[in-house]
Design an enzyme around this catalytic site. Sequence first.
Site, PDB file in Angstrom:
ATOM      1  N   CYS A   1       0.844  -1.193   0.000  1.00  0.00           N
ATOM      2  CA  CYS A   1       0.000   0.000   0.000  1.00  0.00           C
ATOM      3  C   CYS A   1       0.881   1.245   0.000  1.00  0.00           C
ATOM      4  O   CYS A   1       1.881   1.295   0.715  1.00  0.00           O
ATOM      5  CB  CYS A   1      -0.886  -0.020   1.243  1.00  0.00           C
TER       6      CYS A   1
ATOM      7  N   HIS B   1      -9.330  -3.508  -1.873  1.00  0.00           N
ATOM      8  CA  HIS B   1      -8.321  -2.792  -1.084  1.00  0.00           C
ATOM      9  C   HIS B   1      -8.655  -1.302  -1.033  1.00  0.00           C
ATOM     10  O   HIS B   1      -8.647  -0.688   0.041  1.00  0.00           O
ATOM     11  CB  HIS B   1      -6.935  -3.034  -1.713  1.00  0.00           C
ATOM     12  N   GLU B   2      -8.942  -0.714  -2.196  1.00  0.00           N
ATOM     13  CA  GLU B   2      -9.207   0.726  -2.255  1.00  0.00           C
ATOM     14  C   GLU B   2     -10.521   1.089  -1.567  1.00  0.00           C
ATOM     15  O   GLU B   2     -10.607   2.118  -0.890  1.00  0.00           O
ATOM     16  CB  GLU B   2      -9.183   1.235  -3.694  1.00  0.00           C
TER      17      GLU B   2
ATOM     18  N   HIS C   1     -10.093   1.497   2.058  1.00  0.00           N
ATOM     19  CA  HIS C   1      -9.599   2.832   2.427  1.00  0.00           C
ATOM     20  C   HIS C   1     -10.752   3.805   2.631  1.00  0.00           C
ATOM     21  O   HIS C   1     -10.733   4.608   3.571  1.00  0.00           O
ATOM     22  CB  HIS C   1      -8.667   3.398   1.350  1.00  0.00           C
TER      23      HIS C   1
END
Length: 170
Positions: free
Chosen positions: A91, A133-134, A137
Site C-alpha cells: 500500500c 483494497h481501495e 480505504h
Amino acid sequence: MALLEVLTFPDDRLRTVAKPVEAVTPEIQKFVDDMIETMYDEEGIGLAATQVDFHQRIVVIDVSETRDEPMVLINPVITQKSGDDGIEEGCLSVPGAKGLVPRSAEVSVSALDRDGNEFSFDADDLLAICVQHELDHLDGKLFVDYLSPLKRKRIKEKLEKIKKFNAKNQ
C-alpha cells in the site's frame, strides 16, 4: 495537474470514513486527474481519496500492464462477491510493508465515472483485489488491519522510525 501528498500509517486521517460525492463537478474532475497523476508518480496501482486527505468516495485504479488505462470510481459499491482469494498486498500509505489479506476472488461493482455517468463491471484477479483494497480505504480500513497485532505493531514501529529519521535529515 498537481501531485498530492499521500498520508502514511499510522496517520489517524486514514481512519476517516469517506462521504459520498454529491455531484461530479469540474473541481472533482480536476481532483480525480491529480489523483491519477499521484498514483502514477508513486508507482501504485490504486489510490483512494482518503489516502490524500480528501474524504469523499473516490478511487482511481490502473492494473494494466501498460499503465495507461486508469479507471475512475466515484461512489463505488461492491454489489456482489464470490470465491476466496488473497495475495500479499502492499500500500502507498504503508510503504515497504506487505501482508497476506483474504479477499473475494470476484466482485461486481457499480460506480460513477469521471463524468458522473453510472456504470457497472465485474472484476477478478488483481483488479478484484485492488477494488476491495481501495474501497477498504474509503471505509477507514487498511490492509494492516487484517494482519496479526504483532505484525501490525512492527510495521507501525518501522514506519515511525523512518519518519523520525527523515525529519532529522531534512
